[in-house]
Design a protein around this motif. Structure first.
Motif, mmCIF file in Angstrom:
data_model
loop_
_atom_site.group_PDB
_atom_site.id
_atom_site.type_symbol
_atom_site.label_atom_id
_atom_site.label_comp_id
_atom_site.label_asym_id
_atom_site.label_seq_id
_atom_site.Cartn_x
_atom_site.Cartn_y
_atom_site.Cartn_z
ATOM 1 N N LEU A 98 0.057 9.554 0.586
ATOM 2 C CA LEU A 98 -0.472 9.060 -0.682
ATOM 3 C C LEU A 98 0.538 9.267 -1.809
ATOM 4 C CD1 LEU A 98 -4.131 10.370 -0.295
ATOM 5 C CD2 LEU A 98 -3.342 8.009 -0.042
ATOM 6 N N LEU A 99 1.234 10.390 -1.798
ATOM 7 C CA LEU A 99 2.295 10.604 -2.783
ATOM 8 C C LEU A 99 3.446 9.627 -2.558
ATOM 9 C CD1 LEU A 99 2.487 14.498 -3.098
ATOM 10 C CD2 LEU A 99 1.757 12.868 -4.850
ATOM 11 N N GLY A 100 3.620 9.215 -1.294
ATOM 12 C CA GLY A 100 4.637 8.210 -1.001
ATOM 13 C C GLY A 100 4.369 6.917 -1.745
ATOM 14 N N TYR A 101 3.112 6.488 -1.771
ATOM 15 C CA TYR A 101 2.768 5.271 -2.507
ATOM 16 C C TYR A 101 2.994 5.463 -4.008
ATOM 17 C CZ TYR A 101 0.741 2.966 1.573
ATOM 18 O OH TYR A 101 0.570 2.357 2.782
ATOM 19 N N GLN A 157 10.836 6.627 -7.890
ATOM 20 C CA GLN A 157 11.532 7.916 -7.997
ATOM 21 C C GLN A 157 10.746 8.980 -7.248
ATOM 22 O OE1 GLN A 157 11.533 8.374 -12.261
ATOM 23 N NE2 GLN A 157 9.616 9.519 -12.257
ATOM 24 N N PRO A 158 11.337 10.145 -7.009
ATOM 25 C CA PRO A 158 10.613 11.203 -6.308
ATOM 26 C C PRO A 158 9.414 11.686 -7.097
ATOM 27 C CG PRO A 158 12.981 11.643 -6.328
ATOM 28 C CD PRO A 158 12.754 10.509 -7.267
ATOM 29 N N VAL A 159 8.401 12.142 -6.388
ATOM 30 C CA VAL A 159 7.242 12.763 -7.020
ATOM 31 C C VAL A 159 7.085 14.151 -6.423
ATOM 32 C CG1 VAL A 159 6.052 10.605 -7.511
ATOM 33 C CG2 VAL A 159 5.659 11.744 -5.329
ATOM 34 N N PHE A 160 6.401 15.022 -7.148
ATOM 35 C CA PHE A 160 6.316 16.419 -6.755
ATOM 36 C C PHE A 160 4.865 16.834 -6.559
ATOM 37 C CE2 PHE A 160 10.094 15.619 -9.230
ATOM 38 C CZ PHE A 160 11.093 16.222 -8.469
ATOM 39 N N MET A 161 4.670 17.760 -5.650
ATOM 40 C CA MET A 161 3.331 18.290 -5.372
ATOM 41 C C MET A 161 2.806 19.046 -6.606
ATOM 42 S SD MET A 161 2.108 17.602 -2.348
ATOM 43 C CE MET A 161 2.477 17.277 -0.621
ATOM 44 N N LEU A 212 0.886 4.675 5.186
ATOM 45 C CA LEU A 212 -0.227 5.602 5.407
ATOM 46 C C LEU A 212 -0.504 5.766 6.897
ATOM 47 C CD1 LEU A 212 -2.573 7.359 4.408
ATOM 48 C CD2 LEU A 212 -3.954 5.277 4.226
ATOM 49 N N ASP A 213 -0.560 4.662 7.607
ATOM 50 C CA ASP A 213 -0.945 4.668 9.015
ATOM 51 C C ASP A 213 0.013 5.500 9.854
ATOM 52 O OD1 ASP A 213 -2.489 3.844 11.251
ATOM 53 O OD2 ASP A 213 -1.041 2.263 11.704
ATOM 54 N N HIS A 214 1.314 5.384 9.578
ATOM 55 C CA HIS A 214 2.305 6.012 10.449
ATOM 56 C C HIS A 214 3.059 7.178 9.831
ATOM 57 C CE1 HIS A 214 2.813 2.831 13.866
ATOM 58 N NE2 HIS A 214 1.592 3.343 13.792
ATOM 59 N N THR A 215 2.660 7.623 8.650
ATOM 60 C CA THR A 215 3.240 8.860 8.132
ATOM 61 C C THR A 215 2.565 10.076 8.744
ATOM 62 O OG1 THR A 215 3.997 7.975 6.006
ATOM 63 C CG2 THR A 215 3.489 10.316 6.075
ATOM 64 N N VAL A 216 1.246 10.031 8.871
ATOM 65 C CA VAL A 216 0.481 11.260 9.067
ATOM 66 C C VAL A 216 0.747 11.975 10.387
ATOM 67 C CG1 VAL A 216 -1.350 10.710 7.426
ATOM 68 C CG2 VAL A 216 -1.509 9.845 9.763
ATOM 69 N N HIS A 217 0.964 11.237 11.487
ATOM 70 C CA HIS A 217 1.178 11.895 12.777
ATOM 71 C C HIS A 217 2.431 12.772 12.764
ATOM 72 C CE1 HIS A 217 -1.985 10.708 15.445
ATOM 73 N NE2 HIS A 217 -1.769 9.424 15.319
#
Length: 329
Positions: free
Chosen positions: A315-318, A325-329, A174-179
């Protein structure tokens, strides 16, 4: 708005000190107060700059002439502080990640819209000179159509509340995905529609959250992205971490090393080398852009929706990690 009067809510995040210095360097804005539940954390700066201190953020928000606030509290408090500020008719710039759930971020955005105040997400990396030049080159078509972006935001483990999920909402993922995710969104102009992630605790024993993350995304225009979000830099590393991108296009590629403008400094006192960045301050230009938008009555240059888009990917990454497995929007 002639000369905005700005306050700061919480110095829990260390970026608050840099944002304050940026505000104080701008003659077109006035800082009128700071609130923090820990007075000792801000006592030195309130004394040095003659700033009013408030233990309760509601006392700051009650000041009629206050126009806007900078929020640098723990992640779990972003929604509370933003919503209260919006209801008090104050414009907001909020530290990243914007929130720790999609529901609360949507409420933050809706409350600001209802009260007709600006909500800006603090993404200073958009103001790094190398990133700006890369984005301009992509827009000109210098490398053709973008096919993929490989990014890194590898840092040292921050400790403190950052590693407490009850306050941070997550770990390195979470901390380092967003930038850098925001940079990918900005550069591609596309929407992520698929996320696949990995997260674990590999570098620090007994850490109550993940310190290792790798997140893969697919955009709706076919672009692929991958991002290393780990807290993998040791204490001996010369700086806190990095922000890099490799942007691959049909006609070429662009390599971005955001903090390459540095001096190598070797200190006997610390016993290690240091990188001293000498380039333009991304924090200063981000704060200046927020203040300029307020003065000119324009929309914030980095919106709450921008913050939601990048945090939602994390958040979808978690969710992807849990499902394997992959998740979709």
């Amino acid at each position: 708005m002639s000369k905005p009067k700005v306050g700061m809510i919480s110095f829990a995040h260390s970026h608050a000190f840099s944002y304050l210095h940026a505000l104080l360097a701008l003659p077109e804005v006035e800082v009128i107060g700071i609130t923090d539940e820990n007075e000792e954390r801000v006592k030195a700066i309130t004394t040095e700059h003659g700033l009013s201190y408030y233990n309760d953020y509601n006392d700051l928000l009650a000041i009629a002439e206050l126009d806007a606030v900078v929020i640098c509290s723990e992640n779990v408090h972003h929604a509370e502080h933003t919503i209260a500020s919006a209801n008090a008719k104050k414009h907001v710039i909020c530290e990243k990640p914007l929130g720790i759930s999609v529901t609360e971020m949507e409420e933050m955005i809706a409350t600001c819209e209802h009260n007709e105040v600006q909500l800006m997400t603090a993404f200073p990396c958009r103001y790094i000179p190398a990133v700006v030049k890369a984005q301009e080159a992509v827009q000109r078509g210098d490398i053709g159509e973008v096919l993929a972006i490989k990014g890194t935001n590898r840092g040292t483990m921050p400790g403190r509340w950052f590693v407490d999920p009850a306050l941070s909402g997550g770990g390195a993922l979470l901390d380092h995905t967003v930038h850098v995710m925001d940079l990918m969104n900005w550069i591609t102009g596309a929407k992520v529609n698929e996320v696949y992630a990995y997260a674990a605790t590999l570098f620090h024993e007994d850490l109550p959250t993940d310190d290792t993350g790798m997140i893969h995304v697919k955009f709706d225009n076919g672009v692929f992205g991958v991002l290393d979000t780990s807290w993998s830099r040791t204490k001996s590393f010369p700086t806190w971490g990095d922000v890099t991108m490799e942007i691959v296009g049909t006609l070429g590629a662009i390599s971005v090393d955001s903090f390459a403008q540095k001096i190598d400094f070797f200190s006997e006192d610390s016993g290690k080398g240091h990188y001293i960045y000498w380039g333009d301050s991304m924090d200063f230009y981000m704060i200046k852009s927020f203040v300029t938008a307020l003065i000119e009555g324009n929309a914030a240059p980095i919106s709450g929706e921008d913050g939601l888009k990048s945090a939602r990917v994390a958040l979808l990454g978690y969710e992807s990690v849990k499902k394997g497995q992959p998740v979709f929007m």
